[in-house]
Design a protein around this motif. Structure first.
Motif, PDB file in Angstrom:
ATOM      1  N   ILE A  23      48.916 -29.360  -5.561  1.00 32.35           N
ATOM      2  CA  ILE A  23      48.542 -30.436  -5.013  1.00 32.35           C
ATOM      3  C   ILE A  23      47.303 -30.419  -4.406  1.00 32.35           C
ATOM      4  O   ILE A  23      47.124 -29.698  -3.447  1.00 32.35           O
ATOM      5  N   GLY A  24      46.167 -30.814  -5.084  1.00 32.27           N
ATOM      6  CA  GLY A  24      44.825 -30.641  -4.619  1.00 32.27           C
ATOM      7  C   GLY A  24      43.982 -30.174  -5.522  1.00 32.27           C
ATOM      8  O   GLY A  24      44.001 -30.345  -6.802  1.00 32.27           O
TER       9      GLY A  24
ATOM     10  N   VAL B 172      51.676 -25.350  -3.388  1.00 31.98           N
ATOM     11  CA  VAL B 172      50.438 -24.795  -3.024  1.00 31.98           C
ATOM     12  C   VAL B 172      49.651 -26.378  -2.768  1.00 31.98           C
ATOM     13  O   VAL B 172      49.402 -27.307  -3.653  1.00 31.98           O
ATOM     14  N   ILE B 173      49.119 -26.636  -1.457  1.00 29.80           N
ATOM     15  CA  ILE B 173      48.600 -27.904  -1.051  1.00 29.80           C
ATOM     16  C   ILE B 173      46.929 -27.297  -0.468  1.00 29.80           C
ATOM     17  O   ILE B 173      47.061 -26.994   0.720  1.00 29.80           O
ATOM     18  N   ALA B 174      46.210 -27.706  -1.185  1.00 31.85           N
ATOM     19  CA  ALA B 174      44.893 -27.331  -1.046  1.00 31.85           C
ATOM     20  C   ALA B 174      43.755 -28.071  -1.574  1.00 31.85           C
ATOM     21  O   ALA B 174      44.107 -28.688  -2.603  1.00 31.85           O
ATOM     22  N   GLY B 175      42.531 -27.874  -0.863  1.00 25.79           N
ATOM     23  CA  GLY B 175      41.500 -28.693  -1.466  1.00 25.79           C
ATOM     24  C   GLY B 175      41.434 -30.038  -1.286  1.00 25.79           C
ATOM     25  O   GLY B 175      40.699 -30.623  -2.107  1.00 25.79           O
TER      26      GLY B 175
ATOM     27  N   GLY C 258      57.683 -22.063   2.842  1.00 25.58           N
ATOM     28  CA  GLY C 258      57.483 -21.547   1.784  1.00 25.58           C
ATOM     29  C   GLY C 258      56.091 -21.845   0.944  1.00 25.58           C
ATOM     30  O   GLY C 258      56.029 -21.523  -0.054  1.00 25.58           O
ATOM     31  N   ASN C 259      55.292 -22.680   1.840  1.00 17.74           N
ATOM     32  CA  ASN C 259      54.158 -23.296   1.090  1.00 17.74           C
ATOM     33  C   ASN C 259      52.995 -22.597   1.315  1.00 17.74           C
ATOM     34  O   ASN C 259      52.823 -21.609   2.172  1.00 17.74           O
TER      35      ASN C 259
ATOM     36  N   ASN D  13      44.456 -20.674  -2.169  1.00 18.72           N
ATOM     37  CA  ASN D  13      44.955 -20.756  -3.695  1.00 18.72           C
ATOM     38  C   ASN D  13      46.414 -20.377  -3.849  1.00 18.72           C
ATOM     39  O   ASN D  13      46.974 -19.747  -2.851  1.00 18.72           O
ATOM     40  N   ALA D  14      46.822 -19.986  -4.955  1.00 24.98           N
ATOM     41  CA  ALA D  14      48.306 -19.850  -5.132  1.00 24.98           C
ATOM     42  C   ALA D  14      48.567 -18.271  -4.987  1.00 24.98           C
ATOM     43  O   ALA D  14      49.752 -17.957  -4.510  1.00 24.98           O
ATOM     44  N   ALA D  15      47.762 -17.506  -4.951  1.00 28.82           N
ATOM     45  CA  ALA D  15      47.411 -15.850  -4.806  1.00 28.82           C
ATOM     46  C   ALA D  15      47.713 -15.785  -3.161  1.00 28.82           C
ATOM     47  O   ALA D  15      48.114 -14.551  -2.864  1.00 28.82           O
TER      48      ALA D  15
END
Length: 210
Positions: free
Chosen positions: A123-124, A162-165, A185-186, A191-193
């Motif tokens: 998400i983002g 993954v909640i970023a950007g 666990g988010n 990034n996802a890594a």
């Protein structure tokens, strides 16, 4: 639909118009031809969800082909709306397996809901690999949560989001009386890594008036 296919908009409308009764939540599953990434770009705001629904993009074979990562990209292209809006009537819903990005407002809005679960989404400002996608963040919050006993993420690998950007807050938990919310666990602001800085413009997680 008239073209012989069912769009996401048509599926949400059908779920909204179908009383759940004693049969539990409606299910929206995906079967899009090909195993590559699939882009959904709504021309106008999608209907708010008003009934419990399992909205699961991981059911498409593209999810497994993409290493069990989101491969259906819900891209607002700057549309002045939230990506997916769960109203109080949609309490008990589940959202899984999407990339949700570039909406003029937020990515996911839980609006006075209870027991909604959001797992395994990007998400983002992200692409389907979980890497940064420049200029694709949602206009405000990645996820806005108002209500009780909602769950964002999970302990099992692959269930974290993954909640970023995003261009305001990553995860915004607000509203008088909001309680019992589980965040687990988010990856928030990476990034996802987990190895690349992809911060949300303001807070990663913000709690207010709860």
């Amino acid at each position: 639909g008239a073209d012989g296919f069912i769009s996401l908009r048509e599926a949400i409308t059908a779920a909204n118009n179908t009383a759940n009764g004693g049969g539990g939540a409606d299910r929206i599953h995906f079967n899009i031809a090909g195993t590559g990434n699939h882009l959904i770009t709504p021309a106008s705001a999608l209907p708010g969800l008003v009934d419990a629904v399992i909205l699961d993009a991981s059911t498409d074979d593209s999810f497994a082909a993409n290493g069990n990562r989101p491969a259906i990209v819900l891209d607002g292209d700057g549309l002045n709306s939230d990506g997916l809006w769960f109203t109080n009537g949609a309490s008990g819903s589940l959202l899984r397996g999407f990339v949700i990005r570039d909406f003029g407002r937020g990515g996911v809005y839980l609006d006075n809901t209870n027991n909604v679960t959001v797992v395994g989404n990007f998400i983002g400002g992200l692409d389907s690999s979980g890497a940064a996608a420049a200029g694709e963040g949602n206009g405000t919050d990645g996820v806005l949560v108002w209500g009780d006993s909602n769950t964002i993420g999970g302990a099992v690998p692959g269930l974290g989001n993954v909640i970023a950007g995003n261009n305001n807050i990553g995860l915004n938990i607000t509203g008088a009386g909001s309680s019992g919310i589980v965040v687990r666990g988010n990856y928030i602001g990476t990034n996802a890594a987990g190895g690349g800085d992809l911060g949300n413009t303001n807070h990663g997680i913000f709690l207010s008036n709860t």
